[in-house]
Design a protein around this motif. Structure first.
Motif, PDB file in Angstrom:
ATOM      1  N   LEU A 182      -2.431  13.026  18.875  1.00 18.59           N
ATOM      2  CA  LEU A 182      -3.784  13.265  18.370  1.00 18.59           C
ATOM      3  C   LEU A 182      -3.706  13.792  16.940  1.00 18.59           C
ATOM      4  CD1 LEU A 182      -5.179  15.275  21.448  1.00 18.59           C
ATOM      5  CD2 LEU A 182      -5.453  12.832  21.017  1.00 18.59           C
ATOM      6  N   ALA A 183      -4.485  13.220  16.063  1.00 17.53           N
ATOM      7  CA  ALA A 183      -4.614  13.743  14.700  1.00 17.53           C
ATOM      8  C   ALA A 183      -6.023  14.293  14.537  1.00 17.53           C
ATOM      9  CB  ALA A 183      -4.351  12.638  13.682  1.00 17.53           C
ATOM     10  N   LEU A 184      -6.103  15.575  14.230  1.00 16.14           N
ATOM     11  CA  LEU A 184      -7.393  16.224  14.026  1.00 16.14           C
ATOM     12  C   LEU A 184      -7.552  16.467  12.534  1.00 16.14           C
ATOM     13  CD1 LEU A 184      -6.442  16.875  17.022  1.00 16.14           C
ATOM     14  CD2 LEU A 184      -7.807  18.946  16.843  1.00 16.14           C
TER      15      LEU A 184
ATOM     16  N   HIS B  81       0.266   4.838  14.354  1.00 16.33           N
ATOM     17  CA  HIS B  81      -0.691   4.481  15.407  1.00 16.33           C
ATOM     18  C   HIS B  81      -1.968   5.314  15.332  1.00 16.33           C
ATOM     19  CE1 HIS B  81       2.086   1.768  17.499  1.00 16.33           C
ATOM     20  NE2 HIS B  81       3.011   2.600  17.076  1.00 16.33           N
ATOM     21  N   LEU B  82      -1.903   6.405  14.603  1.00 13.62           N
ATOM     22  CA  LEU B  82      -3.126   7.182  14.336  1.00 13.62           C
ATOM     23  C   LEU B  82      -3.707   6.589  13.061  1.00 13.62           C
ATOM     24  CD1 LEU B  82      -1.362  10.572  15.063  1.00 13.62           C
ATOM     25  CD2 LEU B  82      -2.985   9.425  16.578  1.00 13.62           C
ATOM     26  N   SER B  83      -4.288   5.430  13.204  1.00 13.14           N
ATOM     27  CA  SER B  83      -4.434   4.542  12.054  1.00 13.14           C
ATOM     28  C   SER B  83      -5.390   5.027  10.973  1.00 13.14           C
ATOM     29  CB  SER B  83      -4.814   3.139  12.517  1.00 13.14           C
ATOM     30  OG  SER B  83      -5.859   3.198  13.438  1.00 13.14           O
ATOM     31  N   ASP B  84      -6.489   5.644  11.315  1.00 13.37           N
ATOM     32  CA  ASP B  84      -7.385   6.142  10.264  1.00 13.37           C
ATOM     33  C   ASP B  84      -6.739   7.295   9.500  1.00 13.37           C
ATOM     34  OD1 ASP B  84      -9.219   4.265  10.933  1.00 13.37           O
ATOM     35  OD2 ASP B  84     -10.772   5.647  11.636  1.00 13.37           O
ATOM     36  N   TRP B  85      -6.143   8.194  10.262  1.00 12.34           N
ATOM     37  CA  TRP B  85      -5.446   9.315   9.621  1.00 12.34           C
ATOM     38  C   TRP B  85      -4.317   8.790   8.743  1.00 12.34           C
ATOM     39  CZ3 TRP B  85      -0.386  10.975   9.595  1.00 12.34           C
ATOM     40  CH2 TRP B  85      -0.153  12.243   9.046  1.00 12.34           C
ATOM     41  N   TYR B  86      -3.596   7.819   9.259  1.00 11.44           N
ATOM     42  CA  TYR B  86      -2.442   7.290   8.533  1.00 11.44           C
ATOM     43  C   TYR B  86      -2.893   6.590   7.248  1.00 11.44           C
ATOM     44  CZ  TYR B  86       2.154   5.161   7.960  1.00 11.44           C
ATOM     45  OH  TYR B  86       3.394   4.806   7.481  1.00 11.44           O
ATOM     46  N   ARG B  87      -3.999   5.867   7.340  1.00 12.32           N
ATOM     47  CA  ARG B  87      -4.512   5.173   6.161  1.00 12.32           C
ATOM     48  C   ARG B  87      -4.946   6.187   5.097  1.00 12.32           C
ATOM     49  NH1 ARG B  87      -8.681   2.905   8.392  1.00 12.32           N
ATOM     50  NH2 ARG B  87      -7.355   1.401   9.453  1.00 12.32           N
ATOM     51  N   ALA B  88      -5.547   7.282   5.559  1.00 14.98           N
ATOM     52  CA  ALA B  88      -6.047   8.281   4.610  1.00 14.98           C
ATOM     53  C   ALA B  88      -4.927   9.078   3.952  1.00 14.98           C
ATOM     54  CB  ALA B  88      -7.008   9.236   5.325  1.00 14.98           C
ATOM     55  N   THR B  89      -3.860   9.285   4.689  1.00 10.70           N
ATOM     56  CA  THR B  89      -2.798  10.165   4.187  1.00 10.70           C
ATOM     57  C   THR B  89      -1.551   9.413   3.745  1.00 10.70           C
ATOM     58  OG1 THR B  89      -1.812  10.406   6.379  1.00 10.70           O
ATOM     59  CG2 THR B  89      -3.548  11.977   5.777  1.00 10.70           C
ATOM     60  N   GLY B  90      -1.475   8.147   4.090  1.00  8.14           N
ATOM     61  CA  GLY B  90      -0.238   7.418   3.824  1.00  8.14           C
ATOM     62  C   GLY B  90       0.901   7.911   4.710  1.00  8.14           C
ATOM     63  N   GLY B  91       0.528   8.594   5.779  1.00  7.77           N
ATOM     64  CA  GLY B  91       1.556   9.107   6.692  1.00  7.77           C
ATOM     65  C   GLY B  91       2.301  10.304   6.144  1.00  7.77           C
ATOM     66  N   ASP B  92       1.716  10.967   5.179  1.00  7.42           N
ATOM     67  CA  ASP B  92       2.368  12.112   4.531  1.00  7.42           C
ATOM     68  C   ASP B  92       2.478  13.280   5.506  1.00  7.42           C
ATOM     69  OD1 ASP B  92       3.303  14.058   2.867  1.00  7.42           O
ATOM     70  OD2 ASP B  92       1.420  14.304   1.758  1.00  7.42           O
ATOM     71  N   THR B  93       3.691  13.571   5.915  1.00  3.42           N
ATOM     72  CA  THR B  93       3.871  14.626   6.911  1.00  3.42           C
ATOM     73  C   THR B  93       3.613  16.021   6.336  1.00  3.42           C
ATOM     74  OG1 THR B  93       6.240  14.709   6.442  1.00  3.42           O
ATOM     75  CG2 THR B  93       5.527  13.286   8.242  1.00  3.42           C
ATOM     76  N   ALA B  94       3.597  16.140   5.027  1.00  3.19           N
ATOM     77  CA  ALA B  94       3.268  17.442   4.426  1.00  3.19           C
ATOM     78  C   ALA B  94       1.844  17.863   4.776  1.00  3.19           C
ATOM     79  CB  ALA B  94       3.436  17.370   2.912  1.00  3.19           C
ATOM     80  N   GLN B  95       1.030  16.873   5.116  1.00  2.00           N
ATOM     81  CA  GLN B  95      -0.352  17.177   5.493  1.00  2.00           C
ATOM     82  C   GLN B  95      -0.431  17.983   6.792  1.00  2.00           C
ATOM     83  OE1 GLN B  95      -3.228  16.295   3.844  1.00  2.00           O
ATOM     84  NE2 GLN B  95      -1.979  15.532   2.167  1.00  2.00           N
TER      85      GLN B  95
ATOM     86  N   ASP C  78      -8.123  11.045  15.813  1.00  2.31           N
ATOM     87  CA  ASP C  78      -7.502   9.756  16.112  1.00  2.31           C
ATOM     88  C   ASP C  78      -6.560   9.976  17.293  1.00  2.31           C
ATOM     89  OD1 ASP C  78      -8.766   8.884  13.859  1.00  2.31           O
ATOM     90  OD2 ASP C  78      -6.974   8.115  12.865  1.00  2.31           O
ATOM     91  N   ALA C  79      -6.491   9.013  18.185  1.00  2.00           N
ATOM     92  CA  ALA C  79      -5.624   9.157  19.356  1.00  2.00           C
ATOM     93  C   ALA C  79      -4.773   7.908  19.543  1.00  2.00           C
ATOM     94  CB  ALA C  79      -6.465   9.407  20.611  1.00  2.00           C
ATOM     95  N   ALA C  80      -3.577   8.102  20.075  1.00  2.00           N
ATOM     96  CA  ALA C  80      -2.697   6.967  20.370  1.00  2.00           C
ATOM     97  C   ALA C  80      -1.774   7.346  21.527  1.00  2.00           C
ATOM     98  CB  ALA C  80      -1.874   6.589  19.139  1.00  2.00           C
ATOM     99  N   VAL C  81      -1.521   6.370  22.374  1.00  2.00           N
ATOM    100  CA  VAL C  81      -0.660   6.576  23.534  1.00  2.00           C
ATOM    101  C   VAL C  81       0.318   5.421  23.609  1.00  2.00           C
ATOM    102  CG1 VAL C  81      -0.582   6.794  26.061  1.00  2.00           C
ATOM    103  CG2 VAL C  81      -2.505   7.759  24.789  1.00  2.00           C
ATOM    104  N   GLU C  82       1.527   5.756  23.943  1.00  2.00           N
ATOM    105  CA  GLU C  82       2.561   4.727  24.063  1.00  2.00           C
ATOM    106  C   GLU C  82       2.148   3.636  25.047  1.00  2.00           C
ATOM    107  OE1 GLU C  82       7.269   4.365  25.305  1.00  2.00           O
ATOM    108  OE2 GLU C  82       6.210   6.263  25.419  1.00  2.00           O
ATOM    109  N   ASP C  83       2.381   2.401  24.650  1.00  2.00           N
ATOM    110  CA  ASP C  83       2.093   1.243  25.491  1.00  2.00           C
ATOM    111  C   ASP C  83       0.606   1.065  25.797  1.00  2.00           C
ATOM    112  OD1 ASP C  83       4.663   0.317  25.634  1.00  2.00           O
ATOM    113  OD2 ASP C  83       5.137   1.420  27.460  1.00  2.00           O
ATOM    114  N   MET C  84      -0.227   1.789  25.103  1.00  2.00           N
ATOM    115  CA  MET C  84      -1.668   1.624  25.309  1.00  2.00           C
ATOM    116  C   MET C  84      -2.331   1.447  23.947  1.00  2.00           C
ATOM    117  SD  MET C  84      -2.235   4.436  28.363  1.00  2.00           S
ATOM    118  CE  MET C  84      -3.772   3.789  28.984  1.00  2.00           C
ATOM    119  N   ARG C  85      -3.582   1.100  23.966  1.00  4.71           N
ATOM    120  CA  ARG C  85      -4.269   0.790  22.716  1.00  4.71           C
ATOM    121  C   ARG C  85      -4.466   2.040  21.860  1.00  4.71           C
ATOM    122  NH1 ARG C  85      -6.767  -4.141  22.381  1.00  4.71           N
ATOM    123  NH2 ARG C  85      -8.130  -3.344  20.756  1.00  4.71           N
ATOM    124  N   ASP C  86      -4.347   1.848  20.561  1.00  2.00           N
ATOM    125  CA  ASP C  86      -4.651   2.946  19.637  1.00  2.00           C
ATOM    126  C   ASP C  86      -6.150   3.184  19.629  1.00  2.00           C
ATOM    127  OD1 ASP C  86      -1.993   2.702  19.126  1.00  2.00           O
ATOM    128  OD2 ASP C  86      -2.240   1.813  17.129  1.00  2.00           O
TER     129      ASP C  86
END
Lengths: 117, 156
Positions: free
Chosen positions: B41-43, B68-82, B117-125
């Motif tokens: 989960l990305a909050l 897989h947390l696609s909106d969050w990932y798009r907004a941050t570029g996956g920056d883990t510093a966030q 944003d939510a994502a689960v393995e083997d299930m839909r994002d």
């Protein structure tokens, strides 16, 4: 006049007494605070955080519905436990190990508290 | 004497409001029994224009799954510093994640929106599983997610 001065001195002293330890606590390494914090944490808060870790395996995510992210060509699928497959991106520091990011959302007070039931 | 008085008045005036600029807010997220592994989960928060402002919590510690947390990932570029210092374990099906954060008062009633944003393995994002405006009146009102989240509420 003296009364006003006294009140101001008292309020400043009180504020400093609250603020300085809080500021110091924020600056101190979390390891230093942990033994103290542990005194105030009750067990139900601490334990589920550890037990809730459902992501310890290295299972593959096969959500190919949108990105064609299959199992065979993903460099992240190896069995090691590193997390550097996304262009060298490292996994983030867990809560409590470093201060939250300075994104303007957080106040300067208590660190995050998390509980999973 | 006057300068001392002025200094003391100034320090008091500057310091006291600081104590009231943030408040503890509890975010409670309960997942459905969707029958899968732990959910990532990305909050995070966006402003009135929909632009990403910052993250409040990341449930799930492996950055390789963050795409897989696609909106969050798009907004941050996956920056883990966030999400440094605000990352915990993923959350199992049927479980309740309760996070208490010291949040700035300025976040409320100012057009900001809270997202999960939510994502689960083997299930839909499930991007934007939850989107709620951050208002003082909305506190304590549960909302339902689209796929994995049975209810979400924030309390002040």
């Amino acid at each position: 006049m003296k009364k006003t001065l006294t009140l101001l001195v008292a309020s400043t002293a009180l504020t400093a007494a609250i603020g300085v330890p809080a500021w110091s606590a924020m600056q101190a390494p979390s390891d230093v605070l942990r033994p103290v914090a542990a005194l105030f944490d009750d067990a139900p808060q601490a334990i589920p955080l550890v037990l809730a870790s459902d992501d310890d395996d290295d299972d593959r995510w096969r959500d190919g519905s949108r990105r064609g992210h299959d199992d065979d060509d993903d460099d992240c699928d190896d069995d090691d436990d590193d997390d550097d497959c996304r262009g060298g991106a490292r996994s983030p520091a867990p809560a409590g190990s470093v201060a939250p990011p300075q994104n303007g959302l957080f106040g300067t007070g208590a660190p995050p508290q998390v509980q999973v039931n | 004497m006057k300068s001392l008085l002025a200094t003391l008045a100034l320090t008091t005036a500057l310091t006291l409001p600081g104590l009231a600029m943030a408040r503890p807010v509890t975010l409670t997220t309960t997942l459905n029994n969707y029958g899968g592994d732990g959910a990532y989960l990305a909050l995070y928060v966006t402003d009135a224009s929909g632009a990403y402002v910052g993250s409040l919590w990341m449930a799930g510690g492996k950055s390789k799954y963050y795409e897989h947390l696609s909106d969050w990932y798009r907004a941050t570029g996956g920056d883990t510093a966030q999400v440094n210092g605000i990352t915990g374990a993923s959350v199992g099906a049927g479980r309740t994640l309760e996070i208490t954060l010291d949040l700035a008062d300025a976040l409320f009633d100012a057009g900001y929106t809270f997202h999960i944003d939510a994502a689960v393995e083997d299930m839909r994002d499930s991007p934007n599983e939850v989107a709620v405006p951050l208002t003082t009146n909305g506190a304590g009102t549960p909302v339902t997610g689209r796929r994995y989240i049975a209810s979400f509420a924030y309390d002040m």
